[in-house]
Design an enzyme around this catalytic site. Structure first.
Site, PDB file in Angstrom:
ATOM      1  N   GLY A  33     -19.946  -7.343  14.704  1.00  0.00           N
ATOM      2  CA  GLY A  33     -21.133  -8.129  15.037  1.00  0.00           C
ATOM      3  C   GLY A  33     -21.022  -8.895  16.345  1.00  0.00           C
ATOM      4  N   ASP A  35     -19.241 -11.507  17.038  1.00  0.00           N
ATOM      5  CA  ASP A  35     -17.839 -11.833  17.330  1.00  0.00           C
ATOM      6  C   ASP A  35     -17.202 -10.757  18.223  1.00  0.00           C
ATOM      7  OD1 ASP A  35     -15.546 -13.368  17.069  1.00  0.00           O
ATOM      8  OD2 ASP A  35     -14.997 -12.556  15.105  1.00  0.00           O
ATOM      9  N   SER A 122     -23.527 -16.441   9.788  1.00  0.00           N
ATOM     10  CA  SER A 122     -23.414 -15.841   8.437  1.00  0.00           C
ATOM     11  C   SER A 122     -24.564 -14.915   8.029  1.00  0.00           C
ATOM     12  CB  SER A 122     -23.251 -16.912   7.340  1.00  0.00           C
ATOM     13  OG  SER A 122     -21.974 -17.497   7.391  1.00  0.00           O
ATOM     14  N   GLY A 124     -25.472 -12.019   9.348  1.00  0.00           N
ATOM     15  CA  GLY A 124     -25.260 -10.601   9.644  1.00  0.00           C
ATOM     16  C   GLY A 124     -24.302  -9.996   8.631  1.00  0.00           C
TER      17      GLY A 124
HETATM   18  N1  AR6 Z   1     -26.934 -12.848  20.415  1.00  0.00           N
HETATM   19  C1  AR6 Z   1     -27.415 -13.630  19.416  1.00  0.00           C
HETATM   20  N2  AR6 Z   1     -27.282 -13.326  18.108  1.00  0.00           N
HETATM   21  C2  AR6 Z   1     -26.648 -12.170  17.810  1.00  0.00           C
HETATM   22  C3  AR6 Z   1     -26.132 -11.294  18.775  1.00  0.00           C
HETATM   23  C4  AR6 Z   1     -26.290 -11.672  20.144  1.00  0.00           C
HETATM   24  N3  AR6 Z   1     -25.814 -10.922  21.140  1.00  0.00           N
HETATM   25  N4  AR6 Z   1     -25.554 -10.234  18.163  1.00  0.00           N
HETATM   26  C5  AR6 Z   1     -25.741 -10.434  16.832  1.00  0.00           C
HETATM   27  N5  AR6 Z   1     -26.386 -11.598  16.621  1.00  0.00           N
HETATM   28  P1  AR6 Z   1     -22.714 -11.441  12.604  1.00  0.00           P
HETATM   29  P2  AR6 Z   1     -21.777 -13.235  10.456  1.00  0.00           P
HETATM   30  C6  AR6 Z   1     -26.800 -12.220  15.341  1.00  0.00           C
HETATM   31  O1  AR6 Z   1     -22.671 -10.217  11.766  1.00  0.00           O
HETATM   32  O2  AR6 Z   1     -22.843 -12.769   9.542  1.00  0.00           O
HETATM   33  C7  AR6 Z   1     -17.796 -10.574  12.240  1.00  0.00           C
HETATM   34  O3  AR6 Z   1     -17.082  -9.427  11.890  1.00  0.00           O
HETATM   35  C8  AR6 Z   1     -27.054 -11.281  14.206  1.00  0.00           C
HETATM   36  O4  AR6 Z   1     -28.374 -10.745  14.295  1.00  0.00           O
HETATM   37  O5  AR6 Z   1     -22.224 -11.331  13.994  1.00  0.00           O
HETATM   38  O6  AR6 Z   1     -21.610 -14.700  10.655  1.00  0.00           O
HETATM   39  C9  AR6 Z   1     -16.897 -11.804  12.249  1.00  0.00           C
HETATM   40  O7  AR6 Z   1     -15.599 -11.515  12.723  1.00  0.00           O
HETATM   41  C10 AR6 Z   1     -26.906 -12.228  13.014  1.00  0.00           C
HETATM   42  O8  AR6 Z   1     -28.161 -12.847  12.749  1.00  0.00           O
HETATM   43  O9  AR6 Z   1     -21.863 -12.653  11.941  1.00  0.00           O
HETATM   44  C11 AR6 Z   1     -16.887 -12.202  10.815  1.00  0.00           C
HETATM   45  O10 AR6 Z   1     -15.960 -11.460  10.068  1.00  0.00           O
HETATM   46  C12 AR6 Z   1     -25.942 -13.298  13.507  1.00  0.00           C
HETATM   47  O11 AR6 Z   1     -25.751 -13.054  14.905  1.00  0.00           O
HETATM   48  C13 AR6 Z   1     -18.273 -11.860  10.347  1.00  0.00           C
HETATM   49  O12 AR6 Z   1     -18.740 -10.837  11.227  1.00  0.00           O
HETATM   50  C14 AR6 Z   1     -24.601 -13.296  12.828  1.00  0.00           C
HETATM   51  O13 AR6 Z   1     -24.208 -11.950  12.576  1.00  0.00           O
HETATM   52  C15 AR6 Z   1     -19.217 -13.007  10.460  1.00  0.00           C
HETATM   53  O14 AR6 Z   1     -20.441 -12.638   9.903  1.00  0.00           O
END
Ligand code: AR6
Length: 187
Positions: A33, A35, A122, A124
């Site tokens: 994601g 990260d 959280s 995603g």
């Molecule tokens: N800009 C803004 N928001 C974004 C972007 C971006 N470029 N890319 C994605 N999002 P996630 P989590 C949004 O999955 O659920 C990782 O593996 C996306 O649409 O990135 O907190 C970490 O290492 C979503 O709404 O993170 C952890 O293990 C939001 O960012 C785990 O995922 C969060 O999505 C964390 O899960």
């Protein structure tokens, strides 16, 4: 002076701020994601700091946040906030999400950030329900922002349209004399 809360529809990694909040995991070593994108764009200096935090402190607990350089990203600092994985709602997920936002904001204030950007932590890979996550994010930040003297403006940056519309609806109903809300047009 009134604090500002601004909603943006776009990519948080392109948006210049003092402190950019990452949605990290407990290892701080990167994942999928957002990260993944952040680690890739920030580069080796940030990665080295994450490795050191992992070795010296065992990473970061859920609900907490750690600071590193932002490397090649358009920010001075990265704040790695660890939100909870959604397990059905009976495992303190709402409180842990609230903690992740409040601890990230506290760290940003400690390092003197004037502007801070938050993703939808959280919602995603960790599958937290979007509506509840948005209510917690906005409720937490708006209630504690006035006590953070360094911070002038918080940006909620939504990548996906669903989160953007949920945030837009909640923020447009908010009426707080200490906070000026701005909703940006779609990118
Ligand atoms: N800009 C803004 N928001 C974004 C972007 C971006 N470029 N890319 C994605 N999002 P996630 P989590 C949004 O999955 O659920 C990782 O593996 C996306 O649409 O990135 O907190 C970490 O290492 C979503 O709404 O993170 C952890 O293990 C939001 O960012 C785990 O995922 C969060 O999505 C964390 O899960």
């Amino acid at each position: 002076m009134k604090k500002k809360v601004t909603l943006i529809h776009g990519d948080i990694t392109n948006f210049p701020v003092d402190a950019l909040v990452n949605s990290a995991n407990k290892s701080l070593l990167g994942g999928g994601g957002l990260d993944y994108i952040i680690h890739k764009k920030a580069g080796p200096l940030m990665k080295a700091e994450c490795v050191r935090l992992n070795q010296e402190k065992g990473g970061c607990s859920t609900g907490q946040a750690e600071v590193t350089t932002a490397g090649d990203l358009p920010a001075k600092y990265l704040i790695h906030a660890v939100g909870p994985r959604w397990l059905g709602g009976e495992s303190k997920e709402p409180q842990l999400l609230c903690d992740a936002y409040s601890n990230a904001l506290m760290r940003a204030n400690e390092i003197g950030a004037k502007t801070v950007s938050f993703p939808n932590i959280s919602t995603g890979v960790y599958r937290f329900p979007q509506q509840l996550a948005a209510e917690i994010a906005i409720g937490t930040i708006c209630s504690i922002l006035p006590q953070h003297d360094q911070i002038a403006e918080v940006f909620f940056v939504c990548r996906d349209a669903e989160n953007y519309l949920i945030y837009k609806e909640i923020l447009s109903m908010l009426d707080d004399p200490k906070i000026q809300i701005k909703i940006s047009s779609v990118e």
